[in-house]
Design a protein around this motif. Structure first.
Motif, PDB file in Angstrom:
ATOM      1  N   ARG A   4       0.829  -1.212   0.000  1.00 56.93           N
ATOM      2  CA  ARG A   4       0.000   0.000   0.000  1.00 56.93           C
ATOM      3  C   ARG A   4       0.860   1.256   0.000  1.00 56.93           C
ATOM      4  O   ARG A   4       0.563   2.222  -0.708  1.00 56.93           O
ATOM      5  CB  ARG A   4      -0.931   0.008   1.214  1.00 56.93           C
ATOM      6  N   GLU A   5       1.926   1.262   0.797  1.00 60.04           N
ATOM      7  CA  GLU A   5       2.829   2.433   0.856  1.00 60.04           C
ATOM      8  C   GLU A   5       3.431   2.731  -0.514  1.00 60.04           C
ATOM      9  O   GLU A   5       3.685   3.886  -0.836  1.00 60.04           O
ATOM     10  CB  GLU A   5       3.947   2.186   1.873  1.00 60.04           C
ATOM     11  N   ALA A   6       3.636   1.685  -1.327  1.00 60.70           N
ATOM     12  CA  ALA A   6       4.240   1.850  -2.656  1.00 60.70           C
ATOM     13  C   ALA A   6       3.187   2.026  -3.751  1.00 60.70           C
ATOM     14  O   ALA A   6       3.539   2.137  -4.924  1.00 60.70           O
ATOM     15  CB  ALA A   6       5.119   0.637  -2.977  1.00 60.70           C
ATOM     16  N   GLY A   7       1.910   2.058  -3.369  1.00 55.94           N
ATOM     17  CA  GLY A   7       0.851   2.204  -4.361  1.00 55.94           C
ATOM     18  C   GLY A   7       0.529   0.920  -5.097  1.00 55.94           C
ATOM     19  O   GLY A   7      -0.080   0.943  -6.171  1.00 55.94           O
ATOM     20  N   VAL A   8       0.926  -0.212  -4.541  1.00 58.06           N
ATOM     21  CA  VAL A   8       0.674  -1.524  -5.144  1.00 58.06           C
ATOM     22  C   VAL A   8      -0.691  -2.030  -4.678  1.00 58.06           C
ATOM     23  O   VAL A   8      -0.971  -2.038  -3.471  1.00 58.06           O
ATOM     24  CB  VAL A   8       1.785  -2.524  -4.729  1.00 58.06           C
ATOM     25  N   PRO A   9      -1.561  -2.450  -5.595  1.00 56.50           N
ATOM     26  CA  PRO A   9      -2.862  -2.976  -5.192  1.00 56.50           C
ATOM     27  C   PRO A   9      -2.712  -4.237  -4.341  1.00 56.50           C
ATOM     28  O   PRO A   9      -1.868  -5.090  -4.623  1.00 56.50           O
ATOM     29  CB  PRO A   9      -3.570  -3.314  -6.508  1.00 56.50           C
ATOM     30  N   VAL A  10      -3.536  -4.324  -3.298  1.00 53.89           N
ATOM     31  CA  VAL A  10      -3.601  -5.505  -2.450  1.00 53.89           C
ATOM     32  C   VAL A  10      -4.937  -6.183  -2.745  1.00 53.89           C
ATOM     33  O   VAL A  10      -5.991  -5.558  -2.622  1.00 53.89           O
ATOM     34  CB  VAL A  10      -3.497  -5.147  -0.960  1.00 53.89           C
ATOM     35  N   VAL A  11      -4.878  -7.443  -3.148  1.00 54.22           N
ATOM     36  CA  VAL A  11      -6.072  -8.196  -3.526  1.00 54.22           C
ATOM     37  C   VAL A  11      -6.259  -9.351  -2.551  1.00 54.22           C
ATOM     38  O   VAL A  11      -5.382 -10.207  -2.413  1.00 54.22           O
ATOM     39  CB  VAL A  11      -5.964  -8.760  -4.960  1.00 54.22           C
ATOM     40  N   TRP A  12      -7.407  -9.377  -1.887  1.00 54.11           N
ATOM     41  CA  TRP A  12      -7.754 -10.461  -0.973  1.00 54.11           C
ATOM     42  C   TRP A  12      -8.704 -11.394  -1.713  1.00 54.11           C
ATOM     43  O   TRP A  12      -9.777 -10.982  -2.126  1.00 54.11           O
ATOM     44  CB  TRP A  12      -8.430  -9.913   0.276  1.00 54.11           C
ATOM     45  N   VAL A  13      -8.274 -12.641  -1.887  1.00 49.98           N
ATOM     46  CA  VAL A  13      -9.084 -13.638  -2.578  1.00 49.98           C
ATOM     47  C   VAL A  13      -9.706 -14.546  -1.525  1.00 49.98           C
ATOM     48  O   VAL A  13      -9.014 -15.042  -0.634  1.00 49.98           O
ATOM     49  CB  VAL A  13      -8.230 -14.466  -3.558  1.00 49.98           C
ATOM     50  N   GLN A  14     -11.029 -14.736  -1.620  1.00 49.80           N
ATOM     51  CA  GLN A  14     -11.734 -15.586  -0.667  1.00 49.80           C
ATOM     52  C   GLN A  14     -12.472 -16.692  -1.403  1.00 49.80           C
ATOM     53  O   GLN A  14     -13.250 -16.431  -2.321  1.00 49.80           O
ATOM     54  CB  GLN A  14     -12.723 -14.756   0.153  1.00 49.80           C
ATOM     55  N   HIS A  15     -12.222 -17.921  -0.953  1.00 49.56           N
ATOM     56  CA  HIS A  15     -12.901 -19.080  -1.522  1.00 49.56           C
ATOM     57  C   HIS A  15     -14.306 -19.146  -0.949  1.00 49.56           C
ATOM     58  O   HIS A  15     -14.527 -18.844   0.215  1.00 49.56           O
ATOM     59  CB  HIS A  15     -12.136 -20.363  -1.186  1.00 49.56           C
ATOM     60  N   GLU A  16     -15.260 -19.531  -1.790  1.00 52.79           N
ATOM     61  CA  GLU A  16     -16.630 -19.711  -1.303  1.00 52.79           C
ATOM     62  C   GLU A  16     -17.231 -20.976  -1.875  1.00 52.79           C
ATOM     63  O   GLU A  16     -16.867 -21.420  -2.963  1.00 52.79           O
ATOM     64  CB  GLU A  16     -17.503 -18.496  -1.617  1.00 52.79           C
ATOM     65  N   THR A  17     -18.119 -21.562  -1.090  1.00 50.42           N
ATOM     66  CA  THR A  17     -18.811 -22.779  -1.490  1.00 50.42           C
ATOM     67  C   THR A  17     -20.309 -22.584  -1.325  1.00 50.42           C
ATOM     68  O   THR A  17     -20.755 -21.666  -0.631  1.00 50.42           O
ATOM     69  CB  THR A  17     -18.345 -23.976  -0.628  1.00 50.42           C
ATOM     70  N   ALA A  18     -21.086 -23.460  -1.950  1.00 51.95           N
ATOM     71  CA  ALA A  18     -22.549 -23.360  -1.873  1.00 51.95           C
ATOM     72  C   ALA A  18     -23.078 -23.830  -0.521  1.00 51.95           C
ATOM     73  O   ALA A  18     -24.157 -23.418  -0.097  1.00 51.95           O
ATOM     74  CB  ALA A  18     -23.182 -24.185  -2.996  1.00 51.95           C
ATOM     75  N   SER A  19     -22.331 -24.669   0.165  1.00 46.14           N
ATOM     76  CA  SER A  19     -22.743 -25.140   1.484  1.00 46.14           C
ATOM     77  C   SER A  19     -21.495 -25.365   2.331  1.00 46.14           C
ATOM     78  O   SER A  19     -20.373 -25.312   1.830  1.00 46.14           O
ATOM     79  CB  SER A  19     -23.547 -26.436   1.359  1.00 46.14           C
ATOM     80  N   GLY A  20     -21.677 -25.575   3.602  1.00 44.27           N
ATOM     81  CA  GLY A  20     -20.549 -25.831   4.490  1.00 44.27           C
ATOM     82  C   GLY A  20     -19.998 -24.578   5.129  1.00 44.27           C
ATOM     83  O   GLY A  20     -20.681 -23.558   5.237  1.00 44.27           O
ATOM     84  N   ASP A  21     -18.730 -24.656   5.513  1.00 47.27           N
ATOM     85  CA  ASP A  21     -18.103 -23.592   6.302  1.00 47.27           C
ATOM     86  C   ASP A  21     -17.639 -22.381   5.500  1.00 47.27           C
ATOM     87  O   ASP A  21     -17.250 -21.382   6.088  1.00 47.27           O
ATOM     88  CB  ASP A  21     -16.896 -24.165   7.054  1.00 47.27           C
ATOM     89  N   LEU A  22     -17.643 -22.472   4.182  1.00 47.36           N
ATOM     90  CA  LEU A  22     -17.164 -21.360   3.365  1.00 47.36           C
ATOM     91  C   LEU A  22     -18.260 -20.706   2.531  1.00 47.36           C
ATOM     92  O   LEU A  22     -17.998 -20.141   1.475  1.00 47.36           O
ATOM     93  CB  LEU A  22     -16.012 -21.828   2.463  1.00 47.36           C
ATOM     94  N   VAL A  23     -19.481 -20.749   3.022  1.00 54.08           N
ATOM     95  CA  VAL A  23     -20.563 -20.011   2.368  1.00 54.08           C
ATOM     96  C   VAL A  23     -20.256 -18.522   2.531  1.00 54.08           C
ATOM     97  O   VAL A  23     -19.886 -18.064   3.625  1.00 54.08           O
ATOM     98  CB  VAL A  23     -21.930 -20.373   2.993  1.00 54.08           C
ATOM     99  N   ALA A  24     -20.383 -17.782   1.447  1.00 55.06           N
ATOM    100  CA  ALA A  24     -20.069 -16.351   1.466  1.00 55.06           C
ATOM    101  C   ALA A  24     -20.805 -15.630   2.581  1.00 55.06           C
ATOM    102  O   ALA A  24     -21.965 -15.907   2.858  1.00 55.06           O
ATOM    103  CB  ALA A  24     -20.401 -15.718   0.120  1.00 55.06           C
ATOM    104  N   GLU A  25     -20.086 -14.720   3.205  1.00 52.01           N
ATOM    105  CA  GLU A  25     -20.588 -13.831   4.254  1.00 52.01           C
ATOM    106  C   GLU A  25     -20.796 -14.512   5.602  1.00 52.01           C
ATOM    107  O   GLU A  25     -21.210 -13.864   6.554  1.00 52.01           O
ATOM    108  CB  GLU A  25     -21.877 -13.104   3.823  1.00 52.01           C
ATOM    109  N   THR A  26     -20.529 -15.817   5.719  1.00 49.23           N
ATOM    110  CA  THR A  26     -20.641 -16.485   7.018  1.00 49.23           C
ATOM    111  C   THR A  26     -19.379 -16.199   7.833  1.00 49.23           C
ATOM    112  O   THR A  26     -18.357 -15.782   7.284  1.00 49.23           O
ATOM    113  CB  THR A  26     -20.835 -18.010   6.864  1.00 49.23           C
ATOM    114  N   PRO A  27     -19.431 -16.426   9.153  1.00 51.11           N
ATOM    115  CA  PRO A  27     -18.246 -16.143   9.973  1.00 51.11           C
ATOM    116  C   PRO A  27     -16.979 -16.868   9.509  1.00 51.11           C
ATOM    117  O   PRO A  27     -15.902 -16.264   9.475  1.00 51.11           O
ATOM    118  CB  PRO A  27     -18.669 -16.599  11.372  1.00 51.11           C
TER     119      PRO A  27
END
Length: 181
Positions: free
Chosen positions: A42-65
């Protein structure tokens, strides 16, 4: 290693809460190294991209804790966020388009899981012509029956840095040695 800021992005793969329960090896250190990379980017103006895996069911349903980023990570509203459904962060996502519109030609990659999503995303980046720097100590995986998470990380560092068939540079460098600018 100094990486040109103008054409670079930091891509952080799957650093999500549920994937750290239980914690993989060096979890706190990996989180700290990623935070350091993100801050320097960020200090150098480089984009930081956070990639999040999501699934239709289970522990990685989008927006779940469990789907949320690890609570120790310091993401900011100016960062970019990408959702994925496959191990390769570039496959059927908007990541390539986001990077292309910013003129990115080099990615620095870190995150979870070394032998799955990190590996697939490094290869996905290289197959699309991006030079890649893998933050060698800023990715992790859980222990498996055949190898510890640290052995897996070492194996991935050595394997990925020795791939030449994509005709782009792939390197593995400790996070502390990565400078943007």
């Amino acid at each position: 290693m100094k990486i040109p800021a103008k054409e670079t992005a930091l891509v952080v793969i799957d650093m999500q809460t549920i994937l750290f329960d239980p914690e993989p090896p060096e979890a706190e250190a990996v989180v700290a190294r990623i935070n350091g990379l993100a801050s320097r980017a960020r200090e150098a103006g480089v984009p930081v991209v956070w990639v999040q895996h999501e699934t239709a069911s289970g522990d990685l349903v989008a927006e779940t804790p469990g789907w949320q980023l690890h609570p120790g990570l310091m993401a900011t509203p100016s960062d970019l966020f990408v959702r994925k459904k496959m191990s390769d962060a570039f496959l059927r996502t908007e990541l390539h388009a986001l990077l292309a519109e910013r003129g990115v030609r080099h990615v620095t990659v870190c995150g979870y899981s070394s032998e799955f999503c990190v590996d697939s995303s490094v290869r996905g980046a290289a197959s699309r012509g991006y030079a890649v720097t893998l933050a060698a100590d800023a990715h992790t995986s859980h222990d498996k029956p055949h190898a510890t998470g640290l052995q897996i990380r070492l194996h991935e560092n050595e394997t990925l840095r020795n791939i030449s068939s994509f005709h782009v540079a792939i390197d593995a460098v400790p996070a502390a040695e990565i400078a943007f600018g």
